[in-house]
Design a protein around this motif. Structure first.
Motif, short mmCIF file in Angstrom:
data_model
loop_
_atom_site.label_atom_id
_atom_site.label_comp_id
_atom_site.label_asym_id
_atom_site.label_seq_id
_atom_site.Cartn_x
_atom_site.Cartn_y
_atom_site.Cartn_z
N ASP A 54 4.17 0.67 -11.98
CA ASP A 54 5.33 -0.41 -12.00
C ASP A 54 5.42 -1.21 -10.55
O ASP A 54 5.89 -0.70 -9.67
N SER A 83 7.18 -3.21 -9.57
CA SER A 83 8.77 -3.40 -9.10
C SER A 83 9.24 -2.35 -8.34
O SER A 83 10.26 -2.27 -7.69
N ARG A 84 8.25 -1.27 -8.45
CA ARG A 84 8.71 0.17 -7.82
C ARG A 84 7.72 0.66 -6.87
O ARG A 84 7.11 1.64 -7.02
N GLY A 113 3.90 3.43 -16.28
CA GLY A 113 4.63 2.59 -15.21
C GLY A 113 5.27 3.57 -14.10
O GLY A 113 6.56 3.21 -13.52
N ALA A 141 13.99 0.07 -10.35
CA ALA A 141 13.58 -0.44 -9.06
C ALA A 141 14.48 -0.49 -8.00
O ALA A 141 14.14 0.29 -6.82
N ALA A 198 6.11 4.86 -10.39
CA ALA A 198 6.60 4.36 -8.97
C ALA A 198 5.09 4.53 -7.91
O ALA A 198 4.53 5.65 -8.32
N ASP A 235 -1.82 1.63 -13.45
CA ASP A 235 -1.04 1.47 -14.24
C ASP A 235 0.71 1.49 -13.95
O ASP A 235 1.34 2.17 -14.53
#
Length: 365
Positions: free
Chosen positions: A134, A136-137, A53, A335, A55, A132
């Motif tokens: 994140d 939201s970041r 996850g 995030a 960024a 894979d």
């Protein structure tokens, strides 16, 4: 009608001498991101030891530059290796623009669902899924034409980004042709903040929340005048409804640092005025928190813009050597975590409030 030869020539940025070798081979070309209506090239640097996850930082180069040149010189590849995030760099192709500028001034490339903007959005979706990451970041930054294209992406696809940083760039919606682009770069008369904000709000159906925005501009820039950076900050203040006065301070490295708060009291828009800096992204190549290398458009100034931007996004932490013992801040992986809000206080306490916020951001010791 003005002749376009001199106009197009003025949009050019000379190639950065020696930059090719400095970052050679660290980006990998990736195909198959989608229909790619803007016919851009996607390149990715994904450190093998990143955690799950991680960024994503999208980095947009300036005119005449390659993705590798700018991402390496500005320090984004160094930071990705040190702190475990992925860098994705769309690259312009000469058939689209002979000077390798992103076409931030062409209507067909700056609309949601069309042209270069849609290509970049497809590349982001592909990279998030393939590595894979994140979702939201996701953050975006760019220099000059890449900074102007960063404005385009934040306006047309705001839901994709937690934050953006515009370096020596321009607001969204101020040009729809090459002559208008030249006028905007001179920025002798900026549109009103309300007009600029309405352009962003009209670029998509998104109603918020909005990405935070950090603006960096050299005060000696003669290519994209400093007024353009002021207009970018005004545009996003209008979008966020950040109507209060700026909290301001002079940082130890000489910058004027201004912060405007959203109605919820959280920092929404930053403006970093760098005295003496011409057209470029300032770097500090050596010493604690140094990254990147000096080049024509990443001058060594003692100010590490990429590091400070990434710090504000919660992607990096300061080296222990940069702060007194026991004061090293922990990593901030969430995030939207930001430096401590600069909350208004009594008039005689404003300086203390600003300094507390700057210390929380790591800008003061």
């Amino acid at each position: 009608m003005p002749r376009l030869g001199p106009t197009v020539a003025a949009l050019r940025m000379p190639r950065m001498p020696g930059a090719d070798a400095a970052g050679a081979g660290r980006l990998r070309t990736v195909a198959g991101s989608g229909s790619n209506p803007g016919r851009l090239v996607m390149k990715v640097h994904a450190p093998v030891d990143r955690g799950p996850g991680a960024a994503l930082v999208v980095v947009l180069h300036g005119c005449t530059q390659t993705a590798e040149e700018y991402a390496a010189a500005a320090g984004w590849l160094d930071l990705a290796d040190r702190f475990g995030f992925v860098v994705m760099t769309p690259e312009q192709a000469r058939p689209n623009n002979p000077n390798l500028c992103f076409n931030w001034f062409q209507p067909g490339d700056i609309r949601r669902g069309a042209g270069e903007a849609e290509s970049i959005a497809q590349m982001i979706a592909h990279t998030v899924g393939a590595y894979d990451l994140d979702a939201s970041r996701v953050f975006i930054t760019g220099l000059s034409a890449g900074g102007a294209m960063t404005s385009v992406m934040l306006a047309t696809y705001p839901e994709l980004f937690a934050g953006g940083a515009i370096v020596a760039g321009l607001p969204f919606g101020v040009a729809a042709s090459v002559p208008e682009a030249m006028e905007a770069m001179a920025m002798t008369a900026a549109p009103s903040a309300a007009t600029l904000g309405a352009a962003v709000r009209g670029a998509s159906a998104h109603a918020g929340p909005w990405p935070t925005v950090s603006v960096w501009h050299g005060q000696a820039d003669r290519v994209v005048r400093p007024a353009a950076g002021e207009a970018v900050a005004a545009q996003w203040r209008a979008v966020h409804g950040a109507t209060g006065p700026a909290q301001t301070a002079r940082t130890p490295d000489g910058r004027d640092f201004l912060v405007w708060l959203a109605p919820d009291g959280e920092p929404a828009v930053e403006l970093h005025r760098v005295p003496g800096l011409g057209h470029g992204a300032p770097v500090r190549a050596t010493g604690p928190n140094g990254c990147g290398h000096a080049s024509l458009y990443t001058p060594e100034t003692g100010v590490s813009s990429s590091f400070e931007i990434a710090l504000g996004w919660g992607l990096v932490e300061r080296d222990a050597a940069a702060a007194p013992s026991g004061t090293r801040p922990p990593p901030r992986p969430a995030a939207m975590e930001r430096p401590a809000p600069v909350r208004p206080g009594p008039a005689d306490g404003v300086s203390r409030v600003i300094n507390d916020a700057l210390r929380a951001a790591g800008l003061l010791q």
